[in-house]
Design a protein around this motif. Structure first.
Motif, short mmCIF file in Angstrom:
data_model
loop_
_atom_site.label_atom_id
_atom_site.label_comp_id
_atom_site.label_asym_id
_atom_site.label_seq_id
_atom_site.Cartn_x
_atom_site.Cartn_y
_atom_site.Cartn_z
N ARG A 48 3.63 9.92 -16.58
CA ARG A 48 3.53 8.88 -15.26
C ARG A 48 2.01 8.01 -16.54
NH1 ARG A 48 1.34 14.58 -11.27
NH2 ARG A 48 3.21 14.64 -10.79
N TYR A 50 2.45 6.18 -18.57
CA TYR A 50 2.98 5.02 -19.22
C TYR A 50 3.76 4.03 -17.53
CZ TYR A 50 4.48 7.33 -23.32
OH TYR A 50 3.76 8.16 -24.67
N ALA A 51 4.58 5.23 -16.71
CA ALA A 51 4.12 4.65 -15.03
C ALA A 51 3.28 3.68 -14.45
CB ALA A 51 5.06 5.44 -14.33
N LYS A 52 2.09 4.67 -15.17
CA LYS A 52 0.69 3.40 -14.02
C LYS A 52 0.48 2.57 -15.28
CE LYS A 52 -3.93 3.99 -13.70
NZ LYS A 52 -4.68 5.73 -13.16
N GLY A 54 3.21 0.31 -16.56
CA GLY A 54 3.67 -0.38 -16.06
C GLY A 54 4.04 -1.43 -15.09
N LYS A 56 3.79 0.55 -11.90
CA LYS A 56 4.26 1.33 -10.84
C LYS A 56 3.48 2.11 -9.78
CE LYS A 56 8.54 1.55 -13.29
NZ LYS A 56 10.00 1.30 -13.03
N SER A 57 4.00 2.41 -8.67
CA SER A 57 2.65 2.32 -7.42
C SER A 57 2.43 3.93 -7.10
CB SER A 57 4.16 2.51 -5.92
OG SER A 57 5.51 3.57 -5.59
N GLU A 60 5.38 6.04 -6.34
CA GLU A 60 6.71 6.33 -7.72
C GLU A 60 5.70 7.24 -8.31
OE1 GLU A 60 9.33 2.44 -8.13
OE2 GLU A 60 7.37 1.95 -8.16
N ILE A 61 4.80 7.43 -9.18
CA ILE A 61 4.03 8.00 -10.01
C ILE A 61 4.27 9.93 -9.57
CG2 ILE A 61 2.09 8.34 -11.09
CD1 ILE A 61 1.68 5.69 -11.34
N LYS A 63 6.12 10.81 -8.06
CA LYS A 63 7.61 11.35 -8.34
C LYS A 63 8.11 11.99 -9.75
CE LYS A 63 9.90 8.96 -4.49
NZ LYS A 63 10.82 7.79 -4.06
#
Length: 82
Positions: A48, A50-52, A54, A56-57, A60-61, A63
């Protein structure tokens, strides 16, 4: 370099001390690698994060609910069949 493992998994191969590289035209060639294999598990929190980072919304996080296992290999030699 990526190599296929049994099943649908891939293994990411790094080269020790960046001492050598595989030619780009060796794609899909049979290869034998020598070195050390690693299994790494990234937690949901890390994924999460890394997604943040990157961009990501929030949806998306949200999920991301399971840890992810990755396989890597530190090669000190590679043999590629011509």
């Amino acid at each position: 370099m990526k190599m296929e493992l049994a099943g649908d998994s891939n293994n990411f191969v790094k080269f020790k001390d960046y001492g050598f590289f595989v030619p780009l035209n060796a794609d899909n060639s049979p290869a034998i690698v020598s070195g050390k294999a690693f299994v790494d598990v990234e937690s949901v929190e890390e994924l999460r994060h890394y997604a943040k980072d990157g961009g990501k919304s929030a949806a998306e996080i949200a999920k991301i609910t399971k840890p992810e296992t990755t396989y890597s290999f530190l090669a000190d030699g590679v043999y590629i069949k011509k």
